[in-house]
Design an enzyme around this catalytic site. Structure first.
Site, PDB file in Angstrom:
ATOM      1  CG  HIS A 265      -1.823  -1.161   1.308  1.00 19.53           C
ATOM      2  ND1 HIS A 265      -2.714  -1.487   0.311  1.00 19.53           N
ATOM      3  CD2 HIS A 265      -1.977  -2.115   2.272  1.00 19.53           C
ATOM      4  CE1 HIS A 265      -3.373  -2.590   0.667  1.00 19.53           C
ATOM      5  NE2 HIS A 265      -2.947  -2.987   1.841  1.00 19.53           N
ATOM      6  CB  ALA A 289       2.749  -3.091   7.868  1.00 23.42           C
ATOM      7  N   GLY A 293       6.117  -6.334   3.342  1.00 24.44           N
ATOM      8  CA  GLY A 293       5.665  -5.880   2.037  1.00 24.44           C
ATOM      9  C   GLY A 293       4.200  -5.493   2.009  1.00 24.44           C
ATOM     10  CE  LYS A 294       1.229  -8.249   7.027  1.00 22.59           C
ATOM     11  NZ  LYS A 294       1.146  -8.403   8.520  1.00 22.59           N
ATOM     12  CG  LEU A 295       2.254   0.352   4.666  1.00 24.21           C
ATOM     13  CD1 LEU A 295       0.956  -0.401   4.850  1.00 24.21           C
ATOM     14  CD2 LEU A 295       2.626   1.090   5.928  1.00 24.21           C
TER      15      LEU A 295
END
Lengths: 356, 356, 356, 356
Positions: A265, A289, A293-295
């Site tokens: 994201h 996060a 790699g979520k962000l």
């Protein structure tokens, strides 16, 4: 002072000055130069504005008792005005929304009421807020009856909730989260639907017909990840943590497995009361996060440690006052959540295979 | 003093006295007469003992990063030794358990590590704990491959997790939560399975075969409530809150709709770090639960405000030291979780209708 | 796996394994390889051991209702056995200690008692703990009477508390914090003495004689800093935060102004429930303390986010079991706290000028 | 529905509705009918209004890093406009106020800055806020020089802080907490002055002259209680807890010993982030305070669990907008804090005996 200022000491704190008649917008603007969570809340507004000005598809996740606690019309407003594009919710927030949209109410109580007395009168307590258990039972039956109107096939929570919102709108014509999402074509995902009164209503539908009430939550995973794959970029706004927080992040992680262009994201706001140091997901930091790699590593992000019932009225009012002009220019996705497959800008997103 | 003691001042606080070589059991016993959360933790042990001595079926719910954080073999021990009868878990706790049962590890890190560096090396951080993302991806593939071995029909999370534990045990022979539950015939429910890497693995199974990976979470609701209806009484132990906390309570509420004899859990312990005053379910008080009928008005109950990683090692060791004798005498349920329907004492529990 | 392990993934988490009869020492040892606050508590023990093996003078600061809550004999034990060298306390912890040393008790109550009923019966509540207000009033009078026995001159809190401990010991012969400190020649500082019932007792002494009850808290600042200047190194252990936490740090900062060799505490442990993100001192991080020079940049340090009533019994028992041998070999300071000036290894520390 | 509504279900929650341009006043008004901490914050405003309309003398206690964090001009405003009558503060809040009134600044930083780098550049960090240590040292010297201008006799913290404010005003002409209090004749008490940089400055004054820098904190206790005895009623507003919270309550308890008409504060607001369940005073509930007689059993009261930096800008702005008219009509005390004894409505309050 002749010595040069340190590179660290560039931007002074500006003490907040009180003034009669200030708008919420002004108050939040003046909070940008204070410290601690006040500054973070003011920063959240600016990041949200940059989300709106970008090409990001905006997910909002909501957990906690937001609907019972008087926040549901703020969420409905975000949906109607497209401050957000996709809602991920706990079942409880949708259930308590349905309760009020059906014309029932939650009531002002107190955390020190006698719970034995409440139990005797069949009143359910959520901290300082009350509701009638009999009315809840009738909601469950209403949901069960609706479930029996549906086809005897699996529905993703997204498709099911669209139909539920449609039915609710047709029956009541009242504004709420579910009805606003139906009317604005904003998809709602509810990954933990089995852990809520909506799930209980579904189970009561099945009790009447063993073929009814089948929800395909695995399809929701694929659909949400395909949505991320298709969009140029994504943003996450989390109110309260819980399953919605992780589900939005998981969509990004899952999308990355199937598409090289997905990289987390691009923007992230979370308003939470949980803390990182016990290891739970609700309180986990936005930096953590990034390791997953979520962000994106470059994501603009802020964590606000505050109760949503304190922070959201101020934040929403300030946005509506100062950021409305950004809405018509948004590069937002155009959804069709009415069918078995989710439509996005004229195409369908698969729910049984990942598609780049 | 000639004046009579107040009725309120009956049982003095006994200051904790330090002694070399004290067992965990002794430490916790001495904590029964201190104050605040220390006393509550000591009380939790006594209530658990009374659960074991009663006819209650004991549900344990676990949320948070317990498996990644080194608590999984305590949970496996509770399952093996039947300190508990039913597990309700987040997907994450089962996934991180599977990771270690498959021979992979979590690693000691720090909350101040550079997340950009971690992301570059494909390492995922959970507060102060690390793991390899590549190994996680291989777990997902392993789960997807397993999913393809299953029949092309809906599975409740309970049935699916039994099969997963069976497969894991056959392949590894290692102890863990899933394998212990398989071997001890302890059912596991995972209502929010779609919000976890186990859900991601399921979705990847479907990606390979569009008919695969169907989880019937509504069936879980019915099955868990039927279980409550059939048992003479129930107890709840909650570690960390989250969806498991509510799911266990919901089973009781749902059961009450269909059976007059159900009247809330008889015992309740929760070890949580969330607080009640923001209205969220994870921190909600056990008294509030009584207003809903989730807990009996006479329920013995205690909330311990503590991190599970601090509280559980002491509590579990004290129980194993002092309460082992209660285990063989327990009036516990006898489950067969291997089939589409959950077997309980030689009968099957329906997953599509509520049965008194 | 052929790929080399990442430099980050070196030391695996070892899941805690339950075993009957484990000692508190063993439990805490096994917690060293778990995650989150459990690991931090286990680390605190190791750092405390290294403090004891070093040349550091160990300050312990205690805030919160530790004495009322059953922790006072652990603190007395630390003092007697010289696990610590200097105590910095809130007035409340000393007052509730005095209450019990004088033979009165605190009582087990509950946070949900009716406070109007308690007020009517003149019972004071501290969360789940109760005490008689009449007994408190008698303590106040006892302190006031003692104050009138003292010379009509200013006393540092340190000198005053030594005399108070002496008087208490002579009158009761009972073990407690104040009496243990008197007998072990461990100085106690109470910078916020005016904000406590001990201060109230002092004020009632003055009410009877306008020349009585003068406490020189500025002298305490100088004395504590001179103590830091004289010692080769220092360590801080904080239970609960509050004024003691800052006072111990301030002594180090103040000492640095007057001595180049002072460079912050060498070891730091804090067990707190407050969090850093609201900016308050009680929850502030040990890293933040390094920016101020309160802590050495190389300081071994750990923050444990836990209630002291949960963490301290386990920690103290493990130390007493495993670290006792370190005590006789300690390079500890030899105090004489009986006079107007604090004696340290045969010399006096000034209370009106900083001395290198 | 034919059934009568339960007596518990009388006042519905009104969902907050977003509107462009709403004033802070309107936002807070709409929050009165939501739940959780948002409702509590809205209630705090109404209780403060009732304080202003009553005959209560209003104490405000402030702890935490409010001044460094940009809240000092709100406090100065409360003092100037007499929203409050007496301030009880930690030393830190007064010190950081002095820093800015002297023309220095605090700076916007981040909690993730490298503290070793900051230490090297002599920059002190308070969570996300920074300041120059060299400037702090100069403040200390400035205070020490001021101390040497005073008479060589004990000063209560109240008298000392009045003189400090006077000196600061004369030298700078700048608005701040200390200078506003000087100009508005609002007394400031600082019971834990020894635990702050103001105390450090005092100690440095004494370093230069052994007779200087004597603060009579026991006198503060008596003066504050006599103030409560003389006034018809009192109210307490607590920001952050800490020593100010207890000192304000202690004044009421102490006053009760000497005057039958004193019966606890009549109004109480606290905005805190600490929680009750660890037993500490900062988080203790207002109900608990009633058991001690700190608060009247009929006291109007509310606890807001929120960071002051989020809650106070909104609350102060709403008050200034909606409650200004109450100020000229207030039955407020008329202080003369300039002398050794505190003047109140033309009479002096003793600092060495309790006087009804």
């Amino acid at each position: 002072m002749s010595r040069r200022r340190s590179r660290f000491l560039l931007k002074p704190v500006e003490p907040f000055t009180v003034e009669s008649g200030l708008s919420a917008d002004d108050v939040l603007s003046r909070m940008e130069r204070v410290s601690f969570q006040g500054r973070n809340l003011a920063t959240a507004r600016r990041i949200w504005e940059r989300m709106l000005a970008s090409d990001a598809t905006i997910f909002l996740g909501c957990a906690g008792a937001l609907s019972a606690g008087g926040m549901r019309l703020i969420l409905a407003h975000f949906i109607e005005q497209r401050y957000i594009d996709v809602l991920v919710s706990t079942g409880a927030n949708l259930y308590h929304d349905l309760h009020e949209t059906r014309g029932r109410r939650h009531f002002i109580g107190s955390p020190t009421l006698d719970d034995a007395a409440l139990a005797t009168e069949r009143i359910d307590r959520v901290y300082d807020t009350l509701a009638s258990e009999d009315e809840f039972c009738k909601n469950d039956e209403w949901i069960a009856a609706f479930v029996l109107k549906l086809e005897r096939r699996p529905y993703t929570s997204r498709e099911f909730l669209y139909k539920l919102g449609e039915h609710l709108w047709n029956e009541t014509g009242n504004v709420g989260i579910l009805t606003a999402a139906y009317r604005a074509n904003v998809p709602i995902f509810c990954p933990a639907i089995a852990d809520s009164s909506i799930g209980m209503g579904l189970s009561q539908g099945r009790h009447r017909d063993p073929q009814a009430g089948v929800i395909d939550v695995i399809g929701d995973i694929i659909e949400s990840a395909n949505l991320v794959i298709r969009r140029p970029s994504t943003a996450t706004i989390v109110l309260g943590g819980g399953t919605p927080k992780n589900f939005i992040n998981q969509a990004s992680v899952q999308a990355e497995f199937y598409s090289e262009k997905v990289a987390g994201h691009k923007f992230a706001i979370q308003i939470v009361t949980d803390v990182p140091h016990f290891g739970g997901a609700s309180g986990s930091s936005l930096e953590e996060a990034q390791s997953w790699g979520k962000l994106s590593l470059e994501a603009e992000r802020v964590t606000v440690q505050a109760d949503v019932s304190v922070a959201l009225p101020l934040l929403a009012t300030a946005l509506e006052t100062g950021a409305r002009d950004l809405l018509p220019k948004r590069k937002r996705p155009d959804f069709d959540p009415s069918g078995r497959l989710l439509g996005l800008n004229g195409q369908s997103l698969a729910d049984n295979r990942y598609e780049e």
